[in-house]
Enzyme design. Structure first.
Site, mmCIF file in Angstrom:
data_model
loop_
_atom_site.group_PDB
_atom_site.id
_atom_site.type_symbol
_atom_site.label_atom_id
_atom_site.label_comp_id
_atom_site.label_asym_id
_atom_site.label_seq_id
_atom_site.Cartn_x
_atom_site.Cartn_y
_atom_site.Cartn_z
ATOM 1 C CG PHE A 90 -1.921 -0.972 1.395
ATOM 2 C CD1 PHE A 90 -3.206 -0.737 0.957
ATOM 3 C CD2 PHE A 90 -1.642 -2.207 1.976
ATOM 4 C CE1 PHE A 90 -4.198 -1.684 1.081
ATOM 5 C CE2 PHE A 90 -2.624 -3.170 2.113
ATOM 6 C CZ PHE A 90 -3.906 -2.915 1.664
ATOM 7 C CD GLU A 116 4.525 10.880 -0.004
ATOM 8 O OE1 GLU A 116 3.546 11.643 0.173
ATOM 9 O OE2 GLU A 116 5.342 10.585 0.893
ATOM 10 C CB THR A 117 -2.027 8.480 -1.421
ATOM 11 O OG1 THR A 117 -2.159 9.194 -0.184
ATOM 12 C CG2 THR A 117 -1.358 7.150 -1.185
ATOM 13 C CD GLU A 122 -6.509 9.245 -8.984
ATOM 14 O OE1 GLU A 122 -5.708 10.097 -9.382
ATOM 15 O OE2 GLU A 122 -7.085 9.297 -7.891
ATOM 16 C CE1 TYR A 159 -1.358 8.037 -5.792
ATOM 17 C CE2 TYR A 159 -3.251 8.473 -7.210
ATOM 18 C CZ TYR A 159 -2.638 7.714 -6.239
ATOM 19 O OH TYR A 159 -3.278 6.619 -5.707
ATOM 20 C CB ALA A 164 2.794 9.424 -14.132
ATOM 21 N NE ARG A 190 -6.747 17.487 -7.909
ATOM 22 C CZ ARG A 190 -7.254 16.396 -7.337
ATOM 23 N NH1 ARG A 190 -7.673 15.381 -8.067
ATOM 24 N NH2 ARG A 190 -7.319 16.306 -6.025
ATOM 25 N N GLY A 216 -4.988 19.860 -14.818
ATOM 26 C CA GLY A 216 -5.055 18.510 -15.411
ATOM 27 C C GLY A 216 -6.098 17.616 -14.770
HETATM 28 P P1 NAD Z 1 -2.229 7.011 2.756
HETATM 29 O O1 NAD Z 1 -1.553 8.213 2.224
HETATM 30 O O2 NAD Z 1 -3.281 7.170 3.801
HETATM 31 O O3 NAD Z 1 -1.161 5.986 3.325
HETATM 32 C C1 NAD Z 1 0.063 5.728 2.686
HETATM 33 C C2 NAD Z 1 0.976 5.060 3.698
HETATM 34 O O4 NAD Z 1 2.220 4.756 3.054
HETATM 35 C C3 NAD Z 1 1.299 5.943 4.905
HETATM 36 O O5 NAD Z 1 1.163 5.203 6.087
HETATM 37 C C4 NAD Z 1 2.757 6.349 4.662
HETATM 38 O O6 NAD Z 1 3.468 6.595 5.866
HETATM 39 C C5 NAD Z 1 3.269 5.132 3.919
HETATM 40 N N1 NAD Z 1 4.450 5.422 3.096
HETATM 41 C C6 NAD Z 1 4.614 6.444 2.201
HETATM 42 N N2 NAD Z 1 5.820 6.376 1.642
HETATM 43 C C7 NAD Z 1 6.450 5.304 2.173
HETATM 44 C C8 NAD Z 1 7.716 4.706 1.971
HETATM 45 N N3 NAD Z 1 8.611 5.231 1.112
HETATM 46 N N4 NAD Z 1 8.029 3.590 2.672
HETATM 47 C C9 NAD Z 1 7.133 3.065 3.560
HETATM 48 N N5 NAD Z 1 5.932 3.594 3.806
HETATM 49 C C10 NAD Z 1 5.572 4.694 3.103
HETATM 50 O O7 NAD Z 1 -2.826 6.279 1.479
HETATM 51 P P2 NAD Z 1 -4.101 5.353 1.271
HETATM 52 O O8 NAD Z 1 -5.224 6.198 0.847
HETATM 53 O O9 NAD Z 1 -4.239 4.417 2.404
HETATM 54 O O10 NAD Z 1 -3.631 4.546 -0.029
HETATM 55 C C11 NAD Z 1 -2.942 3.310 0.102
HETATM 56 C C12 NAD Z 1 -2.668 2.747 -1.279
HETATM 57 O O11 NAD Z 1 -3.891 2.581 -1.986
HETATM 58 C C13 NAD Z 1 -1.803 3.645 -2.136
HETATM 59 O O12 NAD Z 1 -0.901 2.848 -2.860
HETATM 60 C C14 NAD Z 1 -2.789 4.333 -3.071
HETATM 61 O O13 NAD Z 1 -2.187 4.682 -4.285
HETATM 62 C C15 NAD Z 1 -3.820 3.243 -3.235
HETATM 63 N N6 NAD Z 1 -5.173 3.708 -3.540
HETATM 64 C C16 NAD Z 1 -5.766 4.636 -2.756
HETATM 65 C C17 NAD Z 1 -7.073 5.038 -3.031
HETATM 66 C C18 NAD Z 1 -7.785 6.028 -2.155
HETATM 67 O O14 NAD Z 1 -8.890 6.469 -2.516
HETATM 68 N N7 NAD Z 1 -7.266 6.414 -1.007
HETATM 69 C C19 NAD Z 1 -7.740 4.500 -4.133
HETATM 70 C C20 NAD Z 1 -7.085 3.534 -4.921
HETATM 71 C C21 NAD Z 1 -5.801 3.147 -4.611
HETATM 72 P P1 TYD Z 2 -9.383 13.436 -4.074
HETATM 73 O O1 TYD Z 2 -9.988 12.993 -2.779
HETATM 74 O O2 TYD Z 2 -8.177 14.293 -4.053
HETATM 75 O O3 TYD Z 2 -9.160 12.114 -4.925
HETATM 76 P P2 TYD Z 2 -8.722 11.927 -6.489
HETATM 77 O O4 TYD Z 2 -8.377 13.227 -7.064
HETATM 78 O O5 TYD Z 2 -7.542 11.051 -6.336
HETATM 79 O O6 TYD Z 2 -9.900 11.294 -7.144
HETATM 80 O O7 TYD Z 2 -10.488 14.215 -4.919
HETATM 81 C C1 TYD Z 2 -11.706 13.584 -5.282
HETATM 82 C C2 TYD Z 2 -12.482 14.530 -6.178
HETATM 83 O O8 TYD Z 2 -12.794 15.710 -5.430
HETATM 84 C C3 TYD Z 2 -11.681 15.005 -7.367
HETATM 85 O O9 TYD Z 2 -12.569 15.149 -8.485
HETATM 86 C C4 TYD Z 2 -11.170 16.358 -6.963
HETATM 87 C C5 TYD Z 2 -12.258 16.877 -6.049
HETATM 88 N N1 TYD Z 2 -11.793 17.792 -4.993
HETATM 89 C C6 TYD Z 2 -12.393 19.040 -4.826
HETATM 90 O O10 TYD Z 2 -13.345 19.392 -5.546
HETATM 91 N N2 TYD Z 2 -11.939 19.868 -3.829
HETATM 92 C C7 TYD Z 2 -10.906 19.504 -3.012
HETATM 93 O O11 TYD Z 2 -10.526 20.311 -2.124
HETATM 94 C C8 TYD Z 2 -10.302 18.212 -3.181
HETATM 95 C C9 TYD Z 2 -9.175 17.775 -2.304
HETATM 96 C C10 TYD Z 2 -10.777 17.400 -4.193
#
Ligand code: NAD
Ligand code: TYD
Length: 343
Positions: free
Chosen positions: A84, A87-88, A129, A151, A153, A274, A276
């Site tokens: 998991f 950077e997200t 994405e 992100y 990419a 935002r 792009g």
């Molecule tokens: P998050 O940002 O809450 O958590 C990411 C975690 O990774 C954190 O605990 C951070 O400390 C750790 N981390 C970052 N860089 C690190 C490194 N170099 N070494 C070790 N640990 C590191 O993210 P999340 O929302 O829980 O997402 C988790 C995964 O799921 C990610 O790979 C993200 O791309 C993917 N994902 C997230 C979503 C979403 O909506 N949140 C959707 C689809 C996929």
């Molecule tokens: P986000 O939670 O950043 O997820 P992602 O961009 O990875 O889908 O954003 C979800 C949607 O909400 C996206 O279309 C961008 C929009 N958004 C806003 O309108 N305002 C905000 O302040 C943020 C963070 C996102």
């Protein structure tokens, strides 16, 4: 699958995954390996550390630190890596892409090398994405990747490396590409927790552009169940999309939040878009459904449950919003033009 290394397990989805896996499988051991960036928080796992002390361990480290990953795998007898760690946040990747590339590209490569060397099962957590903006229809797993932000990419690069290690070295890999997750412990930079907590504080909700962008907001525990299904029944070398299969406009998400909290539409501030910005993501989830998985929540239910969790858990989010987050918020939103206010 006896001992999991959950990389990034102190973040939002990883901590939910760790908890649910330990609850579901009494013989499973989990080692969380996490760098504890701003998004990684031990509070997310404090109940896990207390409830599963004998089967849970935590190691602080970077996934790009090969020696520490190898030592952790050897010490704990890890047989499966679930990655998991990343950077997200898309907005942060626009401000400063560096760490995104380091972690998702070099870090994932490092984990794959360890998996290759030690004969480990490897599962990569990816995102919808990577398919880019979808004008019509829904993405299937064989579609070409067309990421458009630093992100996405960086995540697409990790997917390609993972698949290359399957083809070239026979490392037993799978990938899940999830839609937007919502639920407990999501850092309040992401849109749903940001808007819920801003509304609770009677602050504006900064809606980008016209708010008509489409996202599939899935409940985090549905995503976690899907990952488990793929770990157990997924075909090696394959990719599986995960989502409800139904996307909604951002403004509908905003309405659900405001209605549940009884807050006025005047909190909606339409702000500069935002760069792009992908207008629409849409996933076809038939391949995963064929493995016997179905989501338990619609987008609407997932958002409503998330609102309730943030209402009940101010102890978790208030200290975050009062800390370093303020500087980020100012940088991200401080000079953004307001284009209109909700009525
Ligand atoms: P998050 O940002 O809450 O958590 C990411 C975690 O990774 C954190 O605990 C951070 O400390 C750790 N981390 C970052 N860089 C690190 C490194 N170099 N070494 C070790 N640990 C590191 O993210 P999340 O929302 O829980 O997402 C988790 C995964 O799921 C990610 O790979 C993200 O791309 C993917 N994902 C997230 C979503 C979403 O909506 N949140 C959707 C689809 C996929
Ligand atoms: P986000 O939670 O950043 O997820 P992602 O961009 O990875 O889908 O954003 C979800 C949607 O909400 C996206 O279309 C961008 C929009 N958004 C806003 O309108 N305002 C905000 O302040 C943020 C963070 C996102």
């Amino acid at each position: 699958m006896k001992t999991l290394l959950v990389c990034g397990g102190a973040g939002f989805i990883g901590s939910n995954f760790t908890r649910t896996m330990l609850q579901t499988y009494p013989d499973l051991r989990v080692v969380v390996y996490d760098k504890l960036t701003y998004a990684g928080r031990l509070e997310n796992l404090q109940d896990v550390a207390a409830d599963f002390a004998g089967r849970y361990a935590f190691v602080r480290g970077d996934i790009g630190d090969r020696a520490l990953v190898e030592a952790t795998v050897a010490e704990h007898g890890v047989d499966t890596i679930v990655n998991f760690a990343a950077e997200t946040h898309v907005d942060r990747s626009i401000l400063d892409p560096d760490a995104f590339i380091r972690t998702s590209c070099f870090g994932t490569y490092t984990l794959l090398e360890v998996a290759r060397e030690r004969g480990l099962r490897f599962h990569q957590i990816s995102t919808d994405e990577v398919y880019g903006h979808i004008r019509a229809g829904a993405s299937v797993e064989t579609d070409p990747l067309a990421p458009r932000s630093p992100y996405s990419a960086s995540k697409a690069s990790a997917d390609l490396l993972t698949l290359a290690y399957f083809v070239t070295y026979g490392v037993p890999v799978t990938i899940t590409r999830g839609a937007n997750n919502v639920g407990p412990y999501q850092y309040p930079e992401k849109v749903v927790p940001l808007f819920v907590t801003n509304a609770l504080e009677d602050r504006p909700l900064p809606v980008y552009g016209d708010g008509q962008q489409m996202r599939d907001y899935q409940y985090v525990l549905d995503h976690c169940e899907a990952i488990d299904v793929v770990l157990r029944r997924g075909q090696l070398g394959e990719v599986y999309n995960v989502g409800t299969g139904q996307e909604i406009p951002n403004l509908e998400m905003v309405e659900i939040i405001l209605n549940r909290l009884g807050k006025p539409r005047s909190l909606i501030h339409f702000v500069e878009d935002r760069q792009g910005h992908d207008r629409r993501y849409s996933l076809n989830v038939d391949k995963l459904s064929a493995l016997g998985w179905t989501p338990r929540h619609t987008c609407q239910e997932a958002i409503a449950q998330t609102v309730d969790w943030y209402m009940a858990n101010e102890w978790w989010w208030r200290p975050i919003k009062e800390g370093d987050f303020r500087a980020y918020y100012e940088r991200q939103y401080g000079s953004r033009a307001v284009l209109g206010v909700g009525r």
